[in-house]
Design an enzyme around this catalytic site. Structure first.
Site, PDB file in Angstrom:
ATOM      1  N   GLU A   1       0.781  -1.239   0.000  1.00 33.41           N
ATOM      2  CA  GLU A   1       0.000   0.000   0.000  1.00 33.41           C
ATOM      3  C   GLU A   1       0.813   1.290   0.000  1.00 33.41           C
ATOM      4  O   GLU A   1       0.337   2.318   0.497  1.00 33.41           O
ATOM      5  CB  GLU A   1      -0.912  -0.010   1.230  1.00 33.41           C
ATOM      6  CG  GLU A   1      -0.198   0.147   2.604  1.00 33.41           C
ATOM      7  CD  GLU A   1       0.121  -1.151   3.326  1.00 33.41           C
ATOM      8  OE1 GLU A   1       0.204  -2.202   2.645  1.00 33.41           O
ATOM      9  OE2 GLU A   1       0.292  -1.113   4.552  1.00 33.41           O
ATOM     10  N   ASN A   2       2.042   1.315  -0.555  1.00 29.61           N
ATOM     11  CA  ASN A   2       2.853   2.533  -0.593  1.00 29.61           C
ATOM     12  C   ASN A   2       2.000   3.745  -0.970  1.00 29.61           C
ATOM     13  O   ASN A   2       1.200   3.675  -1.892  1.00 29.61           O
ATOM     14  CB  ASN A   2       3.965   2.379  -1.623  1.00 29.61           C
ATOM     15  CG  ASN A   2       4.611   1.023  -1.567  1.00 29.61           C
ATOM     16  OD1 ASN A   2       5.134   0.643  -0.541  1.00 29.61           O
ATOM     17  ND2 ASN A   2       4.513   0.272  -2.657  1.00 29.61           N
TER      18      ASN A   2
ATOM     19  N   GLU B   1      -5.607  -2.756  -0.498  1.00 25.02           N
ATOM     20  CA  GLU B   1      -4.505  -1.784  -0.559  1.00 25.02           C
ATOM     21  C   GLU B   1      -5.056  -0.362  -0.600  1.00 25.02           C
ATOM     22  O   GLU B   1      -4.514   0.541   0.032  1.00 25.02           O
ATOM     23  CB  GLU B   1      -3.601  -2.038  -1.763  1.00 25.02           C
ATOM     24  CG  GLU B   1      -3.048  -3.464  -1.873  1.00 25.02           C
ATOM     25  CD  GLU B   1      -2.429  -3.998  -0.601  1.00 25.02           C
ATOM     26  OE1 GLU B   1      -1.867  -3.208   0.183  1.00 25.02           O
ATOM     27  OE2 GLU B   1      -2.519  -5.220  -0.359  1.00 25.02           O
TER      28      GLU B   1
HETATM   29  N1  PHE Z   1       1.122  -4.473   3.853  1.00 18.85           N
HETATM   30  C1  PHE Z   1       0.837  -5.388   2.788  1.00 18.85           C
HETATM   31  C2  PHE Z   1      -0.667  -5.617   2.848  1.00 18.85           C
HETATM   32  O1  PHE Z   1      -1.182  -6.265   3.690  1.00 18.85           O
HETATM   33  C3  PHE Z   1       1.502  -6.705   2.891  1.00 18.85           C
HETATM   34  C4  PHE Z   1       2.972  -6.717   2.732  1.00 18.85           C
HETATM   35  C5  PHE Z   1       3.784  -6.846   3.828  1.00 18.85           C
HETATM   36  C6  PHE Z   1       3.536  -6.629   1.480  1.00 18.85           C
HETATM   37  C7  PHE Z   1       5.149  -6.900   3.715  1.00 18.85           C
HETATM   38  C8  PHE Z   1       4.892  -6.714   1.346  1.00 18.85           C
HETATM   39  C9  PHE Z   1       5.693  -6.855   2.462  1.00 18.85           C
HETATM   40  O2  PHE Z   1      -1.396  -5.082   2.142  1.00 18.85           O
HETATM   41 ZN    ZN Z   2      -2.653  -5.025   4.378  1.00 22.33          ZN
END
Ligand code: PHE
Ligand code: ZN
Length: 883
Positions: free
Chosen positions: A276-277, A310
């Site tokens: 989700e950047n 995301e």
């Molecule tokens: N934060 C991401 C998600 O849940 C998952 C993720 C974690 C992707 C670590 C890459 C590395 O949407």
């Molecule tokens: Zn997530």
């Protein structure tokens, strides 16, 4: 390269504790990054405006920055170049003495994206540069306080040769140009302060599709999806899903998107589903690309939910983020709950719930009972990457769902409004979330907090009695929770139990003076009784409707009562659940008979229950399709106190064969009725129709008759969408003799070999097949040109498919399946520790197996442990599993 200092990885893994949390010593108000992209030597320059954190106390301690596998070139402080004796290089970072409360720090370092096979930090995927920074990947890009409670405004300039024309980062593009040497640059500015884990950069030769979305307040947002040129035709579904998600979050949570542009990039090499950047989501290609010809219904649905997930993180995760990684479920549990409701609102709510609960009850319950069990807010870890688990995500979502159930939709919305309003722009804790829910509703959730601190799946034992003389029915519920690592005794949980009572004719009985026929009981004690008066007869309870709490519930239903619930319960989830219980009872009896060497028999009542469902044309197609699925081997295993793999396999195969044989004509009839040729659409009704049709196909093919296999082959050859062709391929793989199957499998590959997603499916189907997924064939697949050890999707398809979904071959009694997995885990650990630490999990549950199988599994695991020089990731999982 004499000017550089190489940083090696720490060799002594150390445990991090939640109780040791301290606020950061220094804050970074602005982060200005400059990248010169080169495959083997990317130059990174960073300028950080640093300030002493006023909340951190007096004095000026040294500034400690995280940094891993970086080649340090220079450090300057307020424009003065430091000599190497002015700072200290640590095993995983840098320590710099500080003299002023505010200063400008400039660092230059080099990294090697091409050699980066861990897929954390900056790496190359098919020649495209991309980043993955969550949880602690930013420290593989440059030296930085890499922790989520340090939030900074980022500006990013990317310089690259012209063969990488698309250069992206977070926020808005503010400048671009060409240098005399032919390289170009683009500068991006993100107006929202964010932690480093939300940073992203992409550079490549990409195409994109574009659309726009006008927010509720009338702002026009540009939407772009970037892929390699060959995939540009596979972005429509993701774009549609994105717009649906944006609208849904406005309608359901009152939350709008906040930048002028939202970008998604598809990459083939990715450790997880997507990321989700801020303003620049990066997706695993498999979770974004789809067309009817190449993607199955479940891929379409997965894409919709992950795009939603995301996108929803923009509020639950980015605008309000986590203080530290122990709070991971704050953003993940909440966001999974949000995406599940999104999918439920857009498709079939009941089917979505059934799918989610199936996953939870097999895989999360197994985790909760295994050596890595942890609460949704863990209190310690060695490697945080190991805690992106079903417990954090799925159980975390169930905990949020329980709050929703306890407060009601309106109360929950009040709570989420207050949470977003109070904590916008901040890095907070699970405690802050629960507190906002309490404050907005003037309720107290003190005991409910045990869900955050205790691991393990609670068990509810339910008994009942009926007083004929005064018509009072009483339900007694006792809760307990097995011990888990580090937690011997558990305190009682506060949990909502949604119930109804059925009369002899199946009617819903009135439960209280308000005339309700459904109610939510609140269990808080170890044991509690609930009374319902004024009933004419003893009712049949329908318990835990909609799976209102993540628990195991035990009530002594007879098979007749389960069939009654299957027919009459008004709660769709419980109708399905009754069918699963009924099948599970039969499967248990068969296992016992098998062990005793008795003749195997399926009770006629189970077959007639299946027949009734199969022929019930009034019943929702989706529900019929779900009910006809037998519990998976994994679920049967999870339900067993001690796993007897052979007995599970024999019992399940036997039931399937008997049902298929007895009901062959009925399955074929239903198949033919449903086998229409309408144009493909991934809507709930059509998906249900295809699912039921293909379930019928798989039953008739269990008989392995020519007639059945001919039907499958016709479907294989004439299907106009991947759902139908993949379903036909699966039955051919599983049931056709080699002379028939071999050619068709090859034909399928030739047809699709240039489509990465279809090839992944093709690999996965073979490795999951009890018939074809033998070790010998798995090894052959690994030698196939389509396989790539450095690509996690390929590894998950072939090795993961074998270890997690090929119950029969993986559990072969000689232990060869376990030894194979151990070998692959060791090989992978050198390339990608996150993947090796996940792949080892199937061989960590050795304690749950009966007989010599558990011993053999332990031997394989021990060999991994003894081989030395493991990554932190793998070390943590393996060492905790051998205790
Ligand atoms: N934060 C991401 C998600 O849940 C998952 C993720 C974690 C992707 C670590 C890459 C590395 O949407
Ligand atoms: Zn997530």
């Amino acid at each position: 390269m004499t000017e550089g200092v190489s940083i090696m990885k720490d060799s002594q893994p150390k445990t991090i504790y939640l109780k040791d949390y301290q606020v950061p010593d220094y804050l970074v108000d602005a982060t200005d990054l400059h990248f010169e992209l080169e495959p083997k030597a990317t130059l990174v320059k960073s300028r950080l405006n640093i300030r002493r954190n006023p909340q951190a106390g007096a004095g000026l301690p040294p500034l400690v920055l995280d940094g891993v596998e970086l080649e340090l070139l220079s450090v300057s402080l307020d424009g003065v170049l430091l000599s190497t004796s002015d700072y200290q290089v640590l095993p995983e970072g840098l320590s710099i003495p500080v003299e002023k409360p505010e200063f400008l720090l400039e660092i230059r370092n080099r990294i090697n994206p091409e050699e980066n096979t861990s897929l954390e930090g900056l790496y190359l995927s098919n020649g495209m540069y991309c980043t993955q920074c969550e949880a602690e990947g930013f420290r593989k890009i440059t030296f930085y306080p890499d922790r989520p409670d340090v939030m900074s405004k980022f500006t990013t300039t990317i310089v690259a040769p012209m063969d990488h024309p698309v250069l992206l980062s977070n926020g808005n593009e503010v400048e671009r140009g060409r240098y005399e040497d032919g390289r170009q640059f683009v500068t991006w500015e993100d107006p929202f302060a964010k932690p480093a884990y939300l940073f992203a950069l992409v550079g490549g030769d990409l195409e994109h599709v574009e659309d726009s979305f006008t927010t509720a307040s009338g702002r026009k947002v540009k939407l772009q999806i970037f892929t390699e040129a060959k995939n540009i035709g596979k972005c429509d579904h993701a774009m549609r899903s994105l717009k649906n998600a944006m609208r849904w979050d406005e309608e359901t949570y009152g939350k709008e998107y906040d930048l002028d542009i939202f970008m998604i990039v598809a990459v083939d090499h990715f450790n997880m589903g997507a990321m989700e950047n801020k303003g620049l989501n990066i997706f695993n290609s498999a979770c974004v690309l789809a067309s009817p010809e190449t993607a199955t219904d479940s891929a379409f649905q997965r894409i919709e939910s992950i795009v939603g997930h995301e996108y929803f993180h923009n509020w639950s995760g980015n605008r309000v983020t986590c203080r530290d990684w122990f709070q991971l479920s704050l953003k993940e549990g909440f966001t999974v709950f949000r995406d599940a409701e999104f999918s439920a609102d857009l498709n079939s709510r009941a089917v979505k719930r059934i799918e989610d609960v199936s996953l939870l009850r097999t895989t999360q319950f197994a985790e909760d009972a295994g050596p890595m069990a942890h609460p949704i807010r863990p209190d310690s870890y060695i490697e945080i990457s190991n805690f992106y688990t079903l417990t954090i995500y799925e159980k975390g979502a169930e905990v949020v769902r329980m709050i929703h159930t306890l407060l009601g939709a309106e109360g929950f919305r009040k709570g989420s409004d207050l949470y977003f309003q109070q904590h916008d722009g901040c890095a907070v804790t699970c405690e802050d979330f629960v507190k906002a829910m309490e404050d907005a509703n003037k309720v107290e959730l003190k005991q409910f907090r045990n869900w955050y601190s205790q691991a393990g799946t609670p068990i509810l034992d339910v008994t009942d009695s009926f007083n004929e003389t005064d018509g009072t029915y009483s339900l007694t519920i006792r809760q307990s929770c097995p011990s888990s690592p580090g937690q011997e005794e558990k305190l009682p949980f506060h949990l909502p139990i949604r119930i109804g009572l059925l009369g002899a004719d199946g009617a819903e009985l009135v439960l209280n003076e308000q005339g309700d026929t459904e109610t939510v009981l609140q269990l808080t004690e170890d044991e509690q009784s609930f009374e319902f008066s004024g009933l004419a007869e003893k009712p049949l309870p329908s318990l835990l409707r909609g799976f209102s709490a993540p628990v195991k519930i035990r009530y002594n239903y007879s098979n007749e009562q389960l069939q009654f619930l299957m027919r009459k319960d008004k709660d769709t989830f419980n109708r399905w659940d009754a069918s699963q219980r009924l099948a599970l009872n039969a499967l248990c009896e068969l296992q016992v008979a098998f062990r005793k060497g008795e003749e195997l028999q399926v009770q006629p009542s189970l077959i007639s229950a299946f027949k009734e469902v199969l022929e019930d044309v009034d019943l929702d197609l989706a529900l019929v399709a779900e009910i006809l699925q037998l519990p998976s081997e994994q679920f049967i295993a999870e339900e067993s106190s001690s796993i007897d793999a052979e007995a599970i396999i024999v019992a399940r195969e036997f039931v399937k064969k008997v049902i298929a044989g007895e009901l062959f004509d009925e399955f074929r009839k239903r198949y033919l009725e449903l086998n229409t040729t309408k144009p493909y659409s991934p809507n709930a009704l059509d998906i249900a129709q295809r699912r039921l049709k293909n379930t019928c196909l798989s039953y008739i093919c269990i008989t392995e008759t020519e007639e059945a296999l001919d039907i499958a082959q016709v479907q294989f050859e004439s299907a106009s969408n991947m759902t139908d062709s993949a379903a036909a391929l699966a039955v051919i793989i599983n049931h056709a003799p080699e002379d028939r199957a071999g050619g068709l499998i090859e034909q399928f590959y030739e047809r699709w070999k240039t489509d990465t997603q279809v090839v992944e499916l093709w690999l996965g189907q073979q490795s999951c097949s009890p018939k074809r997924g033998t070790l010998e064939n798995i090894r052959a697949l690994m030698d196939h040109p389509a396989f790539e050890m450095k690509n996690p999707n390929k590894v998950r398809s072939v090795i993961g498919g074998f270890a997690n979904r090929n119950f029969k071959q993986f559990h072969k009694s000689d232990g060869s399946g376990f030894e194979f997995v151990a070998d692959q885990v060791l090989a992978l650990d050198k390339l990608n520790p996150q993947i090796s630490a996940r792949l080892v999990i199937p061989i960590t549950r050795w304690k749950k197996y009966s007989g010599s199988l558990g011993e053999k599994m332990k031997v394989a695991l021990q060999r991994v442990a003894d081989s030395g020089d493991l990554s932190k990731d793998l070390f943590e999982v393996v060492s905790k599993s051998l205790i």
